[in-house]
Write an enzyme that holds these catalytic residues in place. Structure first.
Site, PDB file in Angstrom:
ATOM      1  N   TYR A   1       6.402  -2.637 -10.321  1.00 21.06           N
ATOM      2  CA  TYR A   1       7.627  -1.848 -10.165  1.00 21.06           C
ATOM      3  C   TYR A   1       7.767  -1.505  -8.698  1.00 21.06           C
ATOM      4  CZ  TYR A   1      10.812   2.184 -10.758  1.00 21.06           C
ATOM      5  OH  TYR A   1      11.867   3.063 -10.690  1.00 21.06           O
ATOM      6  N   LYS A  59       4.798   8.600  -2.061  1.00 21.74           N
ATOM      7  CA  LYS A  59       3.921   9.539  -2.772  1.00 21.74           C
ATOM      8  C   LYS A  59       3.066  10.382  -1.810  1.00 21.74           C
ATOM      9  CE  LYS A  59       4.120   6.707  -6.906  1.00 21.74           C
ATOM     10  NZ  LYS A  59       5.023   7.365  -7.840  1.00 21.74           N
ATOM     11  N   ASP A 104       3.295  -3.401  -1.484  1.00 20.02           N
ATOM     12  CA  ASP A 104       3.866  -2.136  -1.939  1.00 20.02           C
ATOM     13  C   ASP A 104       2.701  -1.190  -2.212  1.00 20.02           C
ATOM     14  OD1 ASP A 104       4.808   0.017  -3.358  1.00 20.02           O
ATOM     15  OD2 ASP A 104       6.112  -1.147  -4.678  1.00 20.02           O
TER      16      ASP A 104
END
Ligand code: HOZ
Length: 430
Positions: free
Chosen positions: A146, A269, A241
């Site tokens: 994702y 994050k 990523d």
């Protein structure tokens, strides 16, 4: 004993009248695990507190950012101080370069970087940049990975898309995804074939170096090197990523752990210490294609926001200063939790496959080895749902999906390990 969630249910009713599904992000609605989510009011260290006064051991860490635990005093103080000087300028500040310098210290492959507000933005723009730099259209991604909810990435995606069991998203025209190639993770031959089919047409490969969004899946030995080599042989770029893995698997993320130097990296994050912040960066010659230096456009009113910069600086400074104690301790605590529960399952004849890398882990309710999305999807999601509900009743908040990683923070210690093993002892039933 069922939890008393009276106030949470009242709040949910109001939320559902105002917010679709009562949430601002689909997996928060607990649809795939059954039951309804408690509404949270505060958190401290490793514990979450809901509106009804229930306490939970936090095993999802706000989906990754809270590596230092909640309300970590230096981070709280940094945000407070920055807020006193204004919540937003929409203009340059010294803090942006301070955070960029710290990020570069941890990730030397980021010769230049740009701050944005979310992992979605970081990945979407890194892909646009790779296309602009190479002059090519196609992008390779992997099933179950994702990279945020931009149109081109909503193809065989993990996270909430896998959780809800949907192929992609309505509202994404076929024309928008016709240049996205989705391949199985951990399968280099599929990547070789894709390049053979479309030589000089593929701009980049984007990959979660350790998958978190299909549950935790580690790369096979040589996989990441293979991706880099194949990409480079064909004049394409490798984008790692590291929104989840950055600052988590090691100070320098997966690229440090596996010694892989990508062309571009996306971070999110932890980089914002819990505030909305993300970044993408990499080779200076590529990054110089971004406006205002180059023709690839990207912008954002709140990018480099001073509160997010302050929280990020406080978080990363703490990680840098304590790296030699923090990362080994995180891995040890996580191993105790992950393997302790796995042992209970084995004792009871429950099929559980435990995948752990550093402080990320997943218990897959399957007897199969999990190395890609297809093997993750053999999990018994109904059994996971029962386990999730029982753990919550016993005071442990797991990520509410089989296809999301659990995270451990530095606030988790022996007491928390004991607590989770006790809860699992009650929750794991055949
Ligand atoms: N990237 C996050 C975890 N997969 C998303 C969290 C969410 O969907 O709310």
């Amino acid at each position: 004993m069922p939890l008393n969630l009276t106030r949470s249910r009242q709040l949910q009713q109001r939320a559902e009248s105002l917010l679709p599904g009562g949430v601002d992000s689909p997996v928060r609605a607990f649809r795939s695990v059954g039951g309804d989510p408690p509404f949270l009011v505060r958190a401290e260290g490793a514990y979450l507190y809901d509106e009804d006064g229930n306490r939970y051991l936090d095993m999802f860490g706000s989906w990754g950012p809270m590596i230092l635990g909640h309300a970590f005093p230096p981070v709280v103080e940094a945000i407070r101080e920055a807020a006193g000087f204004s919540a937003s300028f929409g203009a340059s500040t010294a803090a942006e370069s301070t955070l960029a310098g710290l990020v570069q210290q941890c990730f030397p492959s980021l010769e230049k970087m740009r701050f944005v507000n979310s992992g979605t933005e970081a990945c979407m723009t890194a892909i646009r940049l790779a296309r602009g730099f190479t002059g090519r259209k196609f992008v390779i991604k992997f099933e179950g990975c994702y990279h945020g909810h931009s149109d081109a990435m909503l193809v065989k995606a993990g996270s909430g898309v896998a959780t809800l069991g949907i192929p992609g998203s309505a509202g994404v025209p076929d024309e928008t995804v016709m240049h996205t190639i989705a391949l199985p993770y951990n399968d280099l031959e599929a990547v070789r074939q894709a390049f053979a089919t479309r030589p000089r047409e593929i701009a980049c490969i984007i990959v979660e170096p350790v998958v978190g969004n299909a549950g935790t899946i580690a790369p096979l030995i040589g996989y990441l090197e293979g991706l880099r080599d194949i990409a480079h042989q064909h004049g394409a770029l490798l984008i790692l990523d590291e929104v989840m893995t950055g600052f988590r698997l090691s100070l320098g993320g997966a690229q440090q752990l596996y010694s892989i130097k990508p062309d571009l990296t996306t971070l999110g994050k932890i980089i914002g210490g819990g505030l909305p912040c993300a970044a993408f960066g990499g080779r200076a010659d590529i990054m110089n294609h971004l406006a205002p230096l180059g023709p690839v456009y990207q912008a954002g009113t709140l990018s480099g926001n001073p509160l997010a910069m302050a929280a990020g600086i406080a978080t990363i400074e703490h990680l840098i200063a304590n790296q030699h104690t923090i990362y080994p301790r995180l891995a040890k605590t996580t191993a105790e939790i992950a393997s302790g529960v796995a042992a209970i399952a084995t004792e009871r004849g429950i099929k559980l496959t435990t995948n752990q890398v550093g402080s990320m882990f997943t218990w897959f309710f399957t007897g199969n080895e999990v190395f890609d999305y297809a093997s993750a999807a053999t999990s018994d999601t109904a059994a996971f749902g029962r386990f999730h509900r029982a753990m919550l009743e016993n005071g442990v908040w797991l990520p509410p999906s089989q296809f999301e990683a659990a995270f451990v923070s530095i606030a988790h210690g022996e007491v928390e390990v004991a607590l989770i093993l006790e809860a699992a002892g009650k929750a794991l039933r055949r």
